[in-house]
Design a protein around this motif. Structure first.
Motif, PDB file in Angstrom:
ATOM      1  N   GLN A   7       9.731 -11.774  22.816  1.00 19.18           N
ATOM      2  CA  GLN A   7       9.732 -13.187  22.913  1.00 19.18           C
ATOM      3  C   GLN A   7      10.185 -14.029  21.540  1.00 19.18           C
ATOM      4  O   GLN A   7       9.927 -13.339  20.471  1.00 19.18           O
ATOM      5  CB  GLN A   7       8.351 -13.675  23.295  1.00 19.18           C
ATOM      6  N   THR A   8      10.383 -15.244  21.522  1.00 20.91           N
ATOM      7  CA  THR A   8      10.928 -16.244  20.760  1.00 20.91           C
ATOM      8  C   THR A   8      10.137 -17.265  20.627  1.00 20.91           C
ATOM      9  O   THR A   8       9.542 -18.012  21.546  1.00 20.91           O
ATOM     10  CB  THR A   8      12.473 -16.297  20.950  1.00 20.91           C
ATOM     11  N   ALA A   9       9.935 -17.837  19.530  1.00 21.72           N
ATOM     12  CA  ALA A   9       8.994 -18.959  19.234  1.00 21.72           C
ATOM     13  C   ALA A   9       9.523 -19.827  18.039  1.00 21.72           C
ATOM     14  O   ALA A   9      10.000 -19.317  16.961  1.00 21.72           O
ATOM     15  CB  ALA A   9       7.484 -18.590  18.600  1.00 21.72           C
ATOM     16  N   LEU A  28       1.519 -15.649  16.302  1.00 24.77           N
ATOM     17  CA  LEU A  28       2.581 -15.534  17.221  1.00 24.77           C
ATOM     18  C   LEU A  28       3.373 -14.173  16.705  1.00 24.77           C
ATOM     19  O   LEU A  28       3.802 -13.329  17.318  1.00 24.77           O
ATOM     20  CB  LEU A  28       3.676 -16.612  17.116  1.00 24.77           C
ATOM     21  N   ALA A  33       6.317 -11.786  18.440  1.00 25.17           N
ATOM     22  CA  ALA A  33       7.281 -12.793  18.580  1.00 25.17           C
ATOM     23  C   ALA A  33       8.120 -12.845  17.479  1.00 25.17           C
ATOM     24  O   ALA A  33       8.088 -12.874  16.220  1.00 25.17           O
ATOM     25  CB  ALA A  33       6.488 -14.022  19.065  1.00 25.17           C
ATOM     26  N   LEU A  35      10.612 -15.530  15.403  1.00 30.28           N
ATOM     27  CA  LEU A  35      10.113 -16.938  14.666  1.00 30.28           C
ATOM     28  C   LEU A  35      11.272 -17.650  14.362  1.00 30.28           C
ATOM     29  O   LEU A  35      12.227 -16.982  13.659  1.00 30.28           O
ATOM     30  CB  LEU A  35       9.047 -16.887  13.619  1.00 30.28           C
ATOM     31  N   ASP A  86      11.000 -19.071  24.113  1.00 33.62           N
ATOM     32  CA  ASP A  86       9.988 -18.782  24.925  1.00 33.62           C
ATOM     33  C   ASP A  86       8.748 -19.599  24.639  1.00 33.62           C
ATOM     34  O   ASP A  86       8.243 -20.291  25.618  1.00 33.62           O
ATOM     35  CB  ASP A  86       9.386 -17.158  24.789  1.00 33.62           C
ATOM     36  N   THR A  87       8.587 -20.153  23.164  1.00 35.24           N
ATOM     37  CA  THR A  87       7.386 -20.871  22.884  1.00 35.24           C
ATOM     38  C   THR A  87       8.058 -21.746  21.709  1.00 35.24           C
ATOM     39  O   THR A  87       8.735 -21.728  20.820  1.00 35.24           O
ATOM     40  CB  THR A  87       6.420 -20.012  22.180  1.00 35.24           C
ATOM     41  N   CYS A 140       5.318 -24.826  25.943  1.00 31.59           N
ATOM     42  CA  CYS A 140       5.358 -25.958  25.033  1.00 31.59           C
ATOM     43  C   CYS A 140       3.857 -26.408  24.212  1.00 31.59           C
ATOM     44  O   CYS A 140       3.195 -26.876  25.159  1.00 31.59           O
ATOM     45  CB  CYS A 140       6.184 -27.111  25.254  1.00 31.59           C
ATOM     46  N   ALA A 232       0.806 -18.666  24.542  1.00 31.70           N
ATOM     47  CA  ALA A 232       2.227 -18.493  24.705  1.00 31.70           C
ATOM     48  C   ALA A 232       2.412 -17.103  25.607  1.00 31.70           C
ATOM     49  O   ALA A 232       3.691 -16.863  25.821  1.00 31.70           O
ATOM     50  CB  ALA A 232       2.651 -17.952  23.377  1.00 31.70           C
TER      51      ALA A 232
END
Length: 254
Positions: A7-9, A28, A33, A35, A86-87, A140, A232
């Protein structure tokens, strides 16, 4: 129990290693994740960039949320690098000092407008840009405080501002729920961050909160980060629109 692997944040709001956003970024990253991290201006960059590099952030960029071109450039970079997001974590707030330290009824129109723009509307602007990058859903998250729902001495105009932020969370959650995009507000108790240090007599508030909280412990940025990372995750995908207290029970005590 959950993983953010793959995932990406985007984390907005790191000022130093005491920031709530820093605790969230670490959590995260710990769950897997990738970043993207921003800094506010040239003065902040030397404090933020080393932290971002410590976490192996793949995107490190400037962001003054009042600058639409900077915000557009950031989300364009995310789209080019990852193709999705993603976040989104929004952990920023601001009010001019004179307005923050004065009575609510004396707050200037200019100060109120600036506080609302940076603390509230910037979150909506970021959600609007994140939405197309979340075709499979996403999360979010912003940061509030219990001064939104009750009077906290010396919190002053930031109380009404945070109340607006919490209301925006609920409406955004209702609008974006069909797209599987959840929207949340984290609500830690008093924390010793640089931003909070601008509130008058904040040390007394910290001491009082520690005494009154059922756990007798203030929340830490790691506590907030752990909750952020869970929200998340896909396991929390059916949770949305909430204001989540992370305060050792401080908010339940009369």
């Amino acid at each position: 129990m959950f993983s953010l692997e793959g995932q990406t944040a985007l984390v907005v709001g790191i000022a130093n290693d005491q920031s709530i956003a820093w605790g969230c970024a670490r959590a995260l990253k710990a769950q897997g994740a990738k970043l993207a991290v921003t800094w506010l201006n040239d003065k902040a960059e030397p404090h933020v960039r080393p932290l971002a590099e410590d976490l192996g952030a793949e995107i490190v960029a400037p962001l003054d949320v009042r600058d639409a071109d900077q915000m557009d450039a950031l989300f364009a970079q995310i789209a080019q690098k990852w193709g999705h997001l993603d976040t989104l974590l929004h952990s920023i707030a601001f009010c001019p000092r004179d307005d923050l330290h004065g009575r609510v009824v004396d707050c200037s129109a200019e100060g109120f407008g600036l506080a609302m723009d940076i603390s509230v509307h910037s979150f909506l602007r970021m959600i609007r840009r994140a939405e197309p990058l979340m075709p499979e859903g996403g999360t979010c998250i912003t940061v509030s405080f219990q001064g939104a729902s009750r009077v906290v001495e010396h919190y002053n105009i930031m109380g009404p501002v945070k109340a607006a932020l919490e209301s925006a969370v609920r409406y955004a959650a209702a609008e974006l729920g069909p797209k599987r995009i959840s929207v949340h507000a984290l609500s830690p108790g008093p924390l010793a961050t640089r931003a909070a240090s601008g509130i008058a007599e904040f040390d007394e508030l910290l001491d009082s909160a520690a005494r009154r909280a059922p756990t007798h412990h203030l929340a830490t940025i790691d506590d907030v980060g752990a909750y952020c990372a869970f929200l998340a995750s896909r396991e929390a995908s059916n949770v949305t629109g909430g204001v989540h207290p992370i305060d050792g029970g401080y908010s339940i005590v009369a």
